[in-house]
Design a protein around this motif. Structure first.
Motif, PDB file in Angstrom:
ATOM      1  N   GLN A  23       0.830  -1.203   0.000  1.00 20.51           N
ATOM      2  CA  GLN A  23       0.000   0.000   0.000  1.00 20.51           C
ATOM      3  C   GLN A  23       0.866   1.255   0.000  1.00 20.51           C
ATOM      4  N   TYR A  24       1.935   1.228   0.771  1.00 13.50           N
ATOM      5  CA  TYR A  24       2.853   2.372   0.815  1.00 13.50           C
ATOM      6  C   TYR A  24       3.482   2.609  -0.553  1.00 13.50           C
ATOM      7  N   GLU A  25       3.970   1.550  -1.185  1.00 13.75           N
ATOM      8  CA  GLU A  25       4.654   1.700  -2.473  1.00 13.75           C
ATOM      9  C   GLU A  25       3.714   2.195  -3.566  1.00 13.75           C
ATOM     10  N   ARG A  26       2.467   1.774  -3.540  1.00 14.23           N
ATOM     11  CA  ARG A  26       1.534   2.192  -4.588  1.00 14.23           C
ATOM     12  C   ARG A  26       1.312   3.691  -4.577  1.00 14.23           C
ATOM     13  N   ASP A  27       1.569   4.339  -3.442  1.00 11.25           N
ATOM     14  CA  ASP A  27       1.370   5.778  -3.335  1.00 11.25           C
ATOM     15  C   ASP A  27       2.671   6.568  -3.491  1.00 11.25           C
ATOM     16  N   CYS A  28       3.770   5.872  -3.783  1.00 14.44           N
ATOM     17  CA  CYS A  28       5.054   6.538  -3.979  1.00 14.44           C
ATOM     18  C   CYS A  28       5.275   6.829  -5.456  1.00 14.44           C
ATOM     19  N   ASP A  56      -6.083   4.969 -13.809  1.00 13.47           N
ATOM     20  CA  ASP A  56      -6.919   5.798 -12.932  1.00 13.47           C
ATOM     21  C   ASP A  56      -6.288   6.094 -11.573  1.00 13.47           C
ATOM     22  N   LYS A  57      -5.008   5.889 -11.427  1.00 14.05           N
ATOM     23  CA  LYS A  57      -4.335   6.165 -10.164  1.00 14.05           C
ATOM     24  C   LYS A  57      -4.167   7.665  -9.969  1.00 14.05           C
ATOM     25  N   GLU A  58      -4.360   8.133  -8.732  1.00 14.82           N
ATOM     26  CA  GLU A  58      -4.132   9.530  -8.395  1.00 14.82           C
ATOM     27  C   GLU A  58      -3.053   9.640  -7.329  1.00 14.82           C
ATOM     28  N   PHE A  59      -2.069  10.485  -7.596  1.00 16.68           N
ATOM     29  CA  PHE A  59      -1.028  10.790  -6.634  1.00 16.68           C
ATOM     30  C   PHE A  59      -1.306  12.188  -6.096  1.00 16.68           C
ATOM     31  N   GLY A  60      -2.123  12.252  -5.077  1.00 20.24           N
ATOM     32  CA  GLY A  60      -2.601  13.525  -4.576  1.00 20.24           C
ATOM     33  C   GLY A  60      -3.791  14.014  -5.386  1.00 20.24           C
ATOM     34  N   ALA A  61      -4.510  14.975  -4.840  1.00 23.32           N
ATOM     35  CA  ALA A  61      -5.696  15.503  -5.516  1.00 23.32           C
ATOM     36  C   ALA A  61      -5.320  16.061  -6.881  1.00 23.32           C
ATOM     37  N   GLY A  62      -6.052  15.623  -7.917  1.00 26.51           N
ATOM     38  CA  GLY A  62      -5.779  16.073  -9.262  1.00 26.51           C
ATOM     39  C   GLY A  62      -4.427  15.642  -9.785  1.00 26.51           C
ATOM     40  N   ALA A  68       3.905  17.537 -10.430  1.00 26.78           N
ATOM     41  CA  ALA A  68       5.110  18.175  -9.884  1.00 26.78           C
ATOM     42  C   ALA A  68       6.357  17.410 -10.319  1.00 26.78           C
ATOM     43  N   ALA A  69       6.269  16.087 -10.361  1.00 29.18           N
ATOM     44  CA  ALA A  69       7.411  15.282 -10.809  1.00 29.18           C
ATOM     45  C   ALA A  69       7.729  15.552 -12.276  1.00 29.18           C
ATOM     46  N   VAL A  70       6.704  15.714 -13.089  1.00 23.43           N
ATOM     47  CA  VAL A  70       6.928  16.027 -14.500  1.00 23.43           C
ATOM     48  C   VAL A  70       7.563  17.415 -14.632  1.00 23.43           C
ATOM     49  N   ARG A  71       7.086  18.377 -13.872  1.00 23.29           N
ATOM     50  CA  ARG A  71       7.645  19.735 -13.947  1.00 23.29           C
ATOM     51  C   ARG A  71       9.131  19.742 -13.583  1.00 23.29           C
ATOM     52  N   ARG A  72       9.508  18.964 -12.591  1.00 24.15           N
ATOM     53  CA  ARG A  72      10.913  18.937 -12.176  1.00 24.15           C
ATOM     54  C   ARG A  72      11.824  18.426 -13.293  1.00 24.15           C
ATOM     55  N   ALA A  73      11.280  17.586 -14.160  1.00 22.93           N
ATOM     56  CA  ALA A  73      12.081  17.051 -15.267  1.00 22.93           C
ATOM     57  C   ALA A  73      12.285  18.065 -16.390  1.00 22.93           C
ATOM     58  N   LYS A  74      11.458  19.111 -16.449  1.00 25.64           N
ATOM     59  CA  LYS A  74      11.533  20.149 -17.482  1.00 25.64           C
ATOM     60  C   LYS A  74      11.562  19.548 -18.889  1.00 25.64           C
ATOM     61  N   PRO A  75      10.552  18.773 -19.250  1.00 25.49           N
ATOM     62  CA  PRO A  75      10.583  18.098 -20.544  1.00 25.49           C
ATOM     63  C   PRO A  75      10.233  19.032 -21.697  1.00 25.49           C
ATOM     64  N   ASP A  76      10.674  18.639 -22.891  1.00 23.88           N
ATOM     65  CA  ASP A  76      10.234  19.307 -24.109  1.00 23.88           C
ATOM     66  C   ASP A  76       8.862  18.797 -24.530  1.00 23.88           C
ATOM     67  N   ARG A 271       7.838   0.752 -15.460  1.00 21.47           N
ATOM     68  CA  ARG A 271       7.134  -0.080 -14.473  1.00 21.47           C
ATOM     69  C   ARG A 271       5.705   0.412 -14.263  1.00 21.47           C
ATOM     70  N   GLY A 272       5.360   1.503 -14.918  1.00 22.25           N
ATOM     71  CA  GLY A 272       3.988   1.990 -14.849  1.00 22.25           C
ATOM     72  C   GLY A 272       3.707   2.797 -13.599  1.00 22.25           C
ATOM     73  N   LEU A 273       2.483   3.307 -13.532  1.00 24.62           N
ATOM     74  CA  LEU A 273       2.074   4.183 -12.434  1.00 24.62           C
ATOM     75  C   LEU A 273       1.004   3.579 -11.541  1.00 24.62           C
ATOM     76  N   GLY A 274       0.059   2.874 -12.133  1.00 25.24           N
ATOM     77  CA  GLY A 274      -1.048   2.328 -11.353  1.00 25.24           C
ATOM     78  C   GLY A 274      -1.085   0.817 -11.372  1.00 25.24           C
TER      79      GLY A 274
END
Length: 299
Positions: A23-28, A56-62, A68-76, A271-274
């Motif tokens: 359960q902990y890992e699924r939310d990381c 359909d996994k959510e990491f925090g509301a919305g 935030a993780a995507v923003r930190r990567a600064k992708p094109d 490894r996917g998200l959900g």
């Protein structure tokens, strides 16, 4: 006889600890960066974020933590590998469309299909209607949907989206029809760097042989449970300790003698998200993949 209660108590404690850890890992979220070098890249390199198997996994509301993780990567640009929803039960698009809309407001987004989108697409009942709603919503957001299609990204990159036949998702030993990629995508690239969004990693030899410089896949959720040295335990297609459950692979190493090291055919398997159906992750945190593609003579 006192041994048996002790064994049962120990087993129960282990099971409870396993489920709590899962359960902990699924939310990381784990962000992992890969660097690909190719002489096909001209000038400044490009950074892509690859997301797959949200289910359909959510990491925090919305999905604020994921954004935030995507923003930190600064992708094109952001590349989507499919299976953003779960195509059974209520088949709700709220989470998947919410994330894609948020992504599209900040970056160009390119979507390929997974087996769940394919399942919805082939249905004529409410799932088929949901798929049409999904595709319409993506087009309204300005997202590029790649279903056996390609699009140019800058002067030196071509992004392809491959829709695999349904039959490839229903067997522990799937087969791809001969020359399938050539038939649906045309000949592979020779001058431009070809990124192939192909949901299943099972056909790495075919992807590399067709001409994909970089294949981005998912589907196997990292093997659900990952063990040191052994890797992922089981795929959704009941393949045990399958070598391509997650990670970065090079054709020259996977198929000795077939591909030269200088040909630079690479496959990154997310490894996917959900999760879905089997809602377990162990030693297998959800993954945000960051890919930097550089020219080796410049960087």
């Amino acid at each position: 006889m006192k041994i048996i209660p002790g064994i049962l108590a120990g087993t129960g404690l282990f099971g409870a600890s396993f489920l709590l850890r899962s359960q902990y890992e699924r939310d990381c979220l784990s962000t992992e960066e890969f660097v690909i070098r190719s002489r096909k890249i001209k000038g400044a390199g490009k950074t892509f974020v690859f997301l797959s198997d949200l289910h359909d996994k959510e990491f925090g509301a919305g999905n604020r933590k994921l954004l935030a993780a995507v923003r930190r990567a600064k992708p094109d640009a952001v590349l989507i590998g499919g299976d953003m929803m779960v195509a059974k039960g209520k088949a709700d698009l709220t989470v998947s469309l919410g994330l894609l809309e948020a992504l599209s407001k900040e970056w160009p987004v390119y979507c390929g299909n997974g087996n769940h989108e394919a399942r919805m697409r082939r249905e004529t009942d409410r799932y088929g209607a949901l798929y049409r709603e999904y595709r319409h919503a993506l087009r309204e957001m300005g997202i590029c949907c790649l279903c056996d299609q390609s699009v140019s990204f800058g002067e030196d990159i071509e992004i392809y989206g491959l829709d695999l036949p349904d039959t490839t998702y229903h067997s522990s030993r799937p087969r791809l029809p001969k020359h399938y990629l050539e038939r649906v995508l045309g000949p592979g690239e020779s001058d431009r760097f070809a990124i192939l969004l192909a949901h299943s990693p099972c056909f790495f030899r075919e992807y590399a042989g067709w001409g994909a410089d970089l294949t981005l896949a998912g589907h196997f959720h990292g093997g659900t449970i990952r063990l040191p040295l052994l890797g992922g335990v089981m795929t959704p297609q009941y393949q045990f300790f399958y070598p391509w459950c997650g990670g970065c692979f090079h054709a020259s190493g996977e198929f000795p003698g077939e591909f030269e090291a200088g040909q630079e055919h690479t496959m990154i398997v997310s490894r996917g998200l959900g999760t879905h159906s089997v809602n377990i992750r162990f030693n297998n945190k959800p993954q945000v993949v960051v890919v930097k593609i550089l020219n080796p003579t410049i960087f």
